[in-house]
Write an enzyme that holds these catalytic residues in place. Sequence first.
Site, PDB file in Angstrom:
ATOM      1  N   ASP A   1      32.429  36.956  40.159  1.00  0.00           N
ATOM      2  CA  ASP A   1      31.804  35.642  40.007  1.00  0.00           C
ATOM      3  C   ASP A   1      32.211  34.728  41.158  1.00  0.00           C
ATOM      4  O   ASP A   1      33.219  34.962  41.840  1.00  0.00           O
ATOM      5  CB  ASP A   1      32.232  34.983  38.690  1.00  0.00           C
ATOM      6  CG  ASP A   1      31.783  35.772  37.470  1.00  0.00           C
ATOM      7  OD1 ASP A   1      30.790  36.515  37.586  1.00  0.00           O
ATOM      8  OD2 ASP A   1      32.426  35.637  36.417  1.00  0.00           O
TER       9      ASP A   1
ATOM     10  N   TYR B   1      42.419  43.575  36.252  1.00  0.00           N
ATOM     11  CA  TYR B   1      42.253  42.152  36.509  1.00  0.00           C
ATOM     12  C   TYR B   1      43.445  41.399  35.945  1.00  0.00           C
ATOM     13  O   TYR B   1      43.984  41.759  34.890  1.00  0.00           O
ATOM     14  CB  TYR B   1      40.984  41.621  35.830  1.00  0.00           C
ATOM     15  CG  TYR B   1      39.699  41.890  36.552  1.00  0.00           C
ATOM     16  CD1 TYR B   1      39.223  41.013  37.524  1.00  0.00           C
ATOM     17  CD2 TYR B   1      38.932  43.011  36.252  1.00  0.00           C
ATOM     18  CE1 TYR B   1      38.017  41.247  38.177  1.00  0.00           C
ATOM     19  CE2 TYR B   1      37.730  43.257  36.897  1.00  0.00           C
ATOM     20  CZ  TYR B   1      37.283  42.366  37.860  1.00  0.00           C
ATOM     21  OH  TYR B   1      36.098  42.603  38.511  1.00  0.00           O
TER      22      TYR B   1
END
Length: 236
Positions: free
Chosen positions: A47, A105
């Site tokens: 993103d 992540y």
Amino acid sequence: MLLCFVGTNFHGWQVQPNLRTVQGTLSDALGMLFGEKVKLIGCCRTDAGVHAKEYIANFRSSKFFPIDNLLKALNSILPEDIGIKKVWLEDLSFNARYSVAGKLYTYRVFPSLARDPFLEPFVWRIPYSLDIESMKRGAELFLGNYNFSGFAKLDEEEHDPFVEIEECKIEEKDRIIEISVRAKRFLRYMVRRMAGCLIYLGMGKLTVDEIKEFLSGKKCPYTAKAKGLTLERVFL
């Protein structure tokens, strides 16, 4: 190639018209060096504002460029918020999107009224204290194979909402709380919404039962800010 980038001034990985993206910037640099248009394949989307300490990408070219020279040349012409760590030759069957074995992540949240400009681009700073033990209990809910459609913006090409979470843990390091999540694949917005749930759980504004409802398909409205998320590792 293995690269890293600070996502603050990028609109994510994927090329978008008239927007600065990592894929677009790197493709332009490769095109300049090889003298031809290069199709660059990345291991995943990110993103706008999300960072990567490790990111795998690959491309093919009809021209050869010595590996060491390519590493030096790319790092000399790329902007400072992208760095190439390693370049190597792979089998032609390699595809960065499908050949990676998993991704890790880490979402970083800084519960503090004080602001540190050296941390600010890489954490979500919130003016609330967090109950870490509650967050740890909440993290255990995500372990296993679940339908994460409630946590994701499903793309047209994405037909499988089931994702197996191999690791989801909470650690505190120098007052920063790290939420680490590992899986082979992720859905869009998924990790940010998982992090959002755990942070709101830690603030006492969300319950374990509500998280269970999200895992049963109810849409999760808690999306953590992009700047706190970093792709830490890619496993081959």
